[in-house]
Enzyme design. Structure first.
Site, short mmCIF file in Angstrom:
data_model
loop_
_atom_site.label_atom_id
_atom_site.label_comp_id
_atom_site.label_asym_id
_atom_site.label_seq_id
_atom_site.Cartn_x
_atom_site.Cartn_y
_atom_site.Cartn_z
N ASP A 100 -0.23 -3.91 6.04
CA ASP A 100 -1.05 -3.30 7.09
C ASP A 100 -2.50 -3.60 6.78
O ASP A 100 -2.94 -3.47 5.64
CB ASP A 100 -0.86 -1.78 7.12
CG ASP A 100 0.52 -1.39 7.62
OD1 ASP A 100 1.28 -2.27 8.04
OD2 ASP A 100 0.83 -0.18 7.57
N ASP B 89 0.66 -8.24 10.45
CA ASP B 89 0.81 -6.89 11.03
C ASP B 89 0.60 -6.88 12.54
O ASP B 89 -0.47 -7.24 13.02
CB ASP B 89 -0.26 -6.01 10.33
CG ASP B 89 -0.34 -4.59 10.86
OD1 ASP B 89 0.58 -4.16 11.57
OD2 ASP B 89 -1.33 -3.91 10.52
N HIS C 27 -11.14 10.03 14.90
CA HIS C 27 -10.12 9.22 14.25
C HIS C 27 -10.27 7.77 14.67
O HIS C 27 -10.62 7.48 15.80
CB HIS C 27 -8.71 9.70 14.61
CG HIS C 27 -7.64 8.84 14.02
ND1 HIS C 27 -7.41 8.78 12.66
CD2 HIS C 27 -6.76 7.97 14.58
CE1 HIS C 27 -6.43 7.93 12.43
NE2 HIS C 27 -6.03 7.42 13.57
N VAL C 28 -10.07 6.85 13.74
CA VAL C 28 -9.95 5.44 14.11
C VAL C 28 -8.68 4.90 13.48
O VAL C 28 -8.16 5.46 12.51
CB VAL C 28 -11.16 4.59 13.62
CG1 VAL C 28 -12.46 5.07 14.23
CG2 VAL C 28 -11.24 4.60 12.10
N SER C 29 -8.17 3.85 14.06
CA SER C 29 -6.93 3.27 13.57
C SER C 29 -7.17 2.46 12.29
O SER C 29 -8.27 2.01 12.01
CB SER C 29 -6.35 2.35 14.64
OG SER C 29 -5.26 1.61 14.12
N HIS D 103 0.85 -1.20 0.00
CA HIS D 103 0.00 0.00 0.00
C HIS D 103 0.87 1.24 0.00
O HIS D 103 2.10 1.15 0.09
CB HIS D 103 -0.96 -0.01 1.20
CG HIS D 103 -0.27 0.05 2.52
ND1 HIS D 103 0.36 -1.04 3.08
CD2 HIS D 103 -0.11 1.06 3.40
CE1 HIS D 103 0.88 -0.70 4.24
NE2 HIS D 103 0.61 0.56 4.46
N HIS E 269 1.56 3.94 2.00
CA HIS E 269 2.02 4.74 3.14
C HIS E 269 3.54 4.89 3.11
O HIS E 269 4.25 4.00 2.67
CB HIS E 269 1.59 4.08 4.46
CG HIS E 269 0.22 4.48 4.90
ND1 HIS E 269 -0.55 3.69 5.71
CD2 HIS E 269 -0.50 5.60 4.65
CE1 HIS E 269 -1.70 4.30 5.94
NE2 HIS E 269 -1.70 5.45 5.31
N HIS F 42 -5.28 -0.25 11.76
CA HIS F 42 -4.67 -1.54 12.04
C HIS F 42 -5.58 -2.44 12.88
O HIS F 42 -6.30 -1.97 13.75
CB HIS F 42 -3.34 -1.35 12.79
CG HIS F 42 -2.32 -0.61 12.00
ND1 HIS F 42 -1.46 -1.23 11.13
CD2 HIS F 42 -2.04 0.72 11.92
CE1 HIS F 42 -0.67 -0.32 10.56
NE2 HIS F 42 -1.00 0.87 11.02
N HIS G 132 5.89 -5.97 11.31
CA HIS G 132 5.44 -4.58 11.59
C HIS G 132 5.25 -4.35 13.07
O HIS G 132 4.12 -4.27 13.55
CB HIS G 132 4.11 -4.24 10.90
CG HIS G 132 4.08 -4.47 9.44
ND1 HIS G 132 2.92 -4.50 8.74
CD2 HIS G 132 5.07 -4.66 8.55
CE1 HIS G 132 3.19 -4.72 7.46
NE2 HIS G 132 4.49 -4.83 7.33
#
Lengths: 569, 569
Positions: free
Chosen positions: A177, A209, A378-380, A87, A89, A382, A404
């Site tokens: 992730d 992950d 906000h949410v994670s 991905h 990031h 992962h 990770h």
């Protein structure tokens, strides 16, 4: 899609090392957050998964980026078949501009991932030199003896994939992730069906992950953030500024949807936000009608309740758009009472104090602020413990390697795997540089290769090492004192100085007396040396350093870097 | 207890400023966490509440402590009647050794608070010079026109108090740090009864702790931590190490109780832990039987399941006991598989990365680790929103001033006060230096006095200012380059150098070429000056600095501190 093995590569040096059927070698990201890079080696072929950077830790003074040490790969460059990207990031693609300068191999990834990569390569003028191959989920590519199928996973960046890597020794699932979001914004679920298909046929190893392994339960769906926006927006009397990571295209989409529903126009603030929104719109991952998108220059034409600004700078970076707004130093945007700022992002560890100060300044400007700590904005991206268990139970691998994560995350992830029934001897706690070799039906760490971190400082890659960092740390604590002395090399007589200059110490303003006393200390130290010793620069340096060190410690308890310069005249 | 006003003080300078009946002047802690210090001024008398320090923020390079600037008090020293201390935490008592050197006034506090203070004064050899007056809860002292009653509050340190300050203009309640714990370990509840008594008679102003105003609901009772210990301890096969703040006597008591119940001996690790446990036992605040307490030297005589070590170092301080254990560098304690470490403390903002690394190292040693993020081994000592509302509703003050908090906490606390019905015009958002004056039935910020922070670096108090810090920051990022040049003052000829030395830059090992090139850049810059200009040191310095700055930026994009030293010969 298929890429044959090049004939010449069979002549590559030290190929004899490759007696193990399959070797997995973490070059970064195991034992640290960021810097993700994994090498798979089998039958003379090397496949790389991801190529990330890390932002410097507080003790890496003056460093801009940290990238993985690819010394091991450099020696085997001819055998590298390509880099598959999970991905887009930074901690998975950020080191590409540096690594590709040494290792020009094709890149494989989904459209948005490669869109972000291409933007990055353009900055470094590498875009014409590197081959980018776009892959759709459930599509496979052949890279030497590896067949890699890309499988959709939900994550905080759109278009993320896990990889199912079929090797001559068996299948390895590399999750990248992920989270198992039941209501992703784009409706694209983590592809548990394909993972189950592989599981039915038997999976050799799962690499999963570990980022959120310390969190119980399930990670909330990205949709929750949209719901939080829908609650907050109608209550905002003035302008709304949402700060988010510019790669979080789903987040941007949700802001846009709520803003437009409440009659607000979208204005973008920050270079990477503008770039990523452009890329995502071009590729069809983000829907904003042209009439809803306005240039920041047009801000003056809108009344406050018509404005929604989407901005970078959620980490309080000193020069960022949002920090300038908070410090009342932004060209176009001046906060007023009634305005609302939403920090829709997590606090990256190490940035707590900076973000805390950012929020204080926003309040000083009169704004109301929503952030992760006080609201669900906000949410994670992962997976939490229950999702990690679901992944383990879905894939049912023979071997499990947590990836990770810092060391403790890897330990905790193995504890979790043990709970769902993976026997201890099949859980492998590998960290960077450990070579995990798979034989018949065992797997083990068989050796350790040189791996590590390379510092990027300005244009210099790798020239700043530990000595330089140690000096910077020392300088940062008590500053520096330079003593200049000229000595006649035949007589040993002092013919210049001592001159004392300093920075970051104390010799400012009214410290003239202290400066004089320090000079006297140096003269005294020189007096104690005989003529012969005074002709030996090293001897003089040591005497001066010792005398001043003792004097500074006793008089003011400080330990500046002392740099004597002896001119032999 | 009563202390009359000294006659001579009526002659104090600038006494005419005191035309307002009552003035409240925050000298620290309003707009920041830490550094708590408040002055009350009325009828020629000044009363001080608390005198705290702050640990340096990351950008305060090399600084040891931060203390409040007491310039304003210094000019009014003769009118200061005493310092009342609410409790014994560093952010309320830590600046005393520095402030008392300039302002020798009596201290008032409860027994444990003064026990901690006395230990500190002894270190600075001030214990014989300062008068300490022990006060019990519900006891009052008269200080000039102020009468101060100490009222019990629950907090993470034992023996904390709020102050009810009766002034000629009305009563002010100053909460100090508090929570409303319904099951405190020592059974000493926050004295809501006394607060209600004052409320019935009418309270002019409430000054209340804002630290946890961002947390919803109630803060958990300290007893929860004991319950967490009781769950964890029986499952630990090896040694147990609990790291906690050494001032958290209740926490230590709970560790002791559970440890002893499971047949473990108590061993103390860390200087301040040993000192505070000694003080608390002497004063009767902590119960450990002599037979349960053993010296760390005896560790070897105990089997792992008999050991419970209580240690300092929960913040991962580089030289602390726990960090040494984690790095396998402790004289007596070597961790093994089966050992358990419990970090029973909060993560102080700014220490996140350090503590995270500490935990990773503990796992590398084979230990299992419990910490705040994964287990309930710590609770806060500060009131959450519901408790803050309860305090507001109990005291029902005419005016409300939030204290102890960063700017956003103060704003949020006022929002909370508005919710329970305190009108906006009676909520006063004051920050350090704001003088809040009370007239008839109004209160307002009437002026701003000089206040601020003073840096303590080694033995130097206040000699490190912003220029020194800016230099340290600059040095820390790209290091320093010193250029030494000798110039004949009559001819302008170069007769020495250029010599270049550096620290924290790049000139190490194989950078000799770069060093040569830099020298050439300096020579070129000198060539461009005419003889007259070369005789002007400032001219030469500027030319050298400019040429090198440009060269470094272009070639490697770095900006070291460049320090040219011109010898006029």
């Amino acid at each position: 899609m298929s890429r044959g093995r090049k004939d010449d590569t069979m002549n590559d040096n030290d190929f004899n090392e490759n007696t193990d059927p399959l070797r997995i070698i973490p070059l970064g990201g195991l034992g640290e957050i960021g810097l993700n890079m994994m090498a798979y080696e089998c039958g003379g072929d090397i496949l790389i998964v991801d190529c990330g950077l890390m932002f410097p830790e507080p003790d890496m003074l003056g460093i801009d980026y940290v990238i993985p040490d690819i010394g091991w790969l450099r020696e085997r460059a001819g055998r590298v078949r390509g880099i598959c990207l999970t991905h887009g990031h930074e901690d998975h693609i950020g080191a590409l501009p540096f690594v590709l300068q040494e290792l020009n191999v094709p890149l494989f990834g989904t459209a948005l991932t490669l869109g972000f990569v291409n933007e990055k390569l353009r900055e470094y003028k590498l875009d014409d030199l590197v081959e980018l191959v776009t892959v759709r989920p459930r599509q496979s590519v052949d890279l030497g003896c590896f067949r890699v199928e890309f499988l959709r996973v939900a994550h905080s960046v759109v278009d993320g994939c896990a990889l199912a890597i079929t090797t001559p020794e068996g299948v390895v699932i590399h999750t990248g992730d992920f989270k198992i979001d039941q209501t992703p914004v784009d409706g694209q679920l983590t592809d548990l069906a394909s993972l189950s298909r592989y599981a039915e046929a038997g999976v050799l190893a799962l690499l999963s992950d570990s980022t959120n392994v310390e969190r119980e339960g399930f990670t909330l769906s990205e949709k929750y953030v949209g719901e939080a926006f829908a609650e907050i927006f109608p209550k905002c009397p003035g302008r709304i500024i949402v700060a988010a990571f510019s790669s979080s295209i789903h987040r941007v989409q949700q802001v846009v949807d709520v803003a437009v529903a409440h009659g607000r126009k979208i204005l973008l603030n920050g270079r990477s936000m503008i770039a990523n929104v452009r890329i995502a719109r071009q590729l069809g991952y983000l829907t904003i009608s042209d009439s809803d998108l306005m240039d920041l220059k047009e801000l003056g034409h809108l009344s406050p309740e018509q404005v929604c600004i989407i901005s970078t700078g959620s980490q309080g970076e000193p020069m960022s758009a949002l920090t300038r707004i908070a410090m009342d130093d932004h060209k176009q945007i001046k906060l007023e009472k009634g305005d609302t700022v939403i920090l829709s992002s997590r606090v990256i560890p190490g940035n707590e104090r900076t973000i805390s100060e950012l929020i204080n300044h926003l309040y000083r400007r009169g704004a109301e602020v929503f952030h992760e700590k006080v609201s669900e904005v906000h949410v994670s991206g992962h997976a939490s413990q229950e999702e990690l268990k679901l992944m383990l139970n879905t894939v049912r691998p023979r071997f499990f390697i947590p990836i990770h994560g810092e060391y403790r995350h890897l330990v905790k992830h193995i504890q979790l795997a043990r709970k769902v029934g993976i026997p201890e001897e099949r859980c492998i706690l590998a960290t960077n540089g450990d070579v995990v070799a798979f034989y018949a039906d065992t797997a083990a760490i068989v050796e350790k290769i040189d791996s590590g971190r390379v510092f990027v400082d300005g244009k210099g890659v790798g020239d700043v090492g530990n000595v330089v960092l140690k000096d910077r740390k020392h300088l940062s604590e008590d500053g520096m004192v330079v003593v200049i002395i000229g000595i006649n090399q035949s007589s040993g007589a002092l013919i210049y100085g001592p001159d004392i200059v300093s920075r970051g110490f104390v010799f400012e303003d009214e410290s003239q007396d202290y400066l004089e006393t320090s000079r006297a200390v140096v003269l005294e130290a020189l007096d104690e040396l005989n003529d012969e010793m005074r002709c030996d620069s090293e001897e003089v340096k040591q005497a001066v350093r010792q005398a001043l060190r003792r004097f500074f410690k006793k008089s003011i308890e400080r330990r500046p870097v002392i740099l004597p310069v002896i001119m032999e005249m």
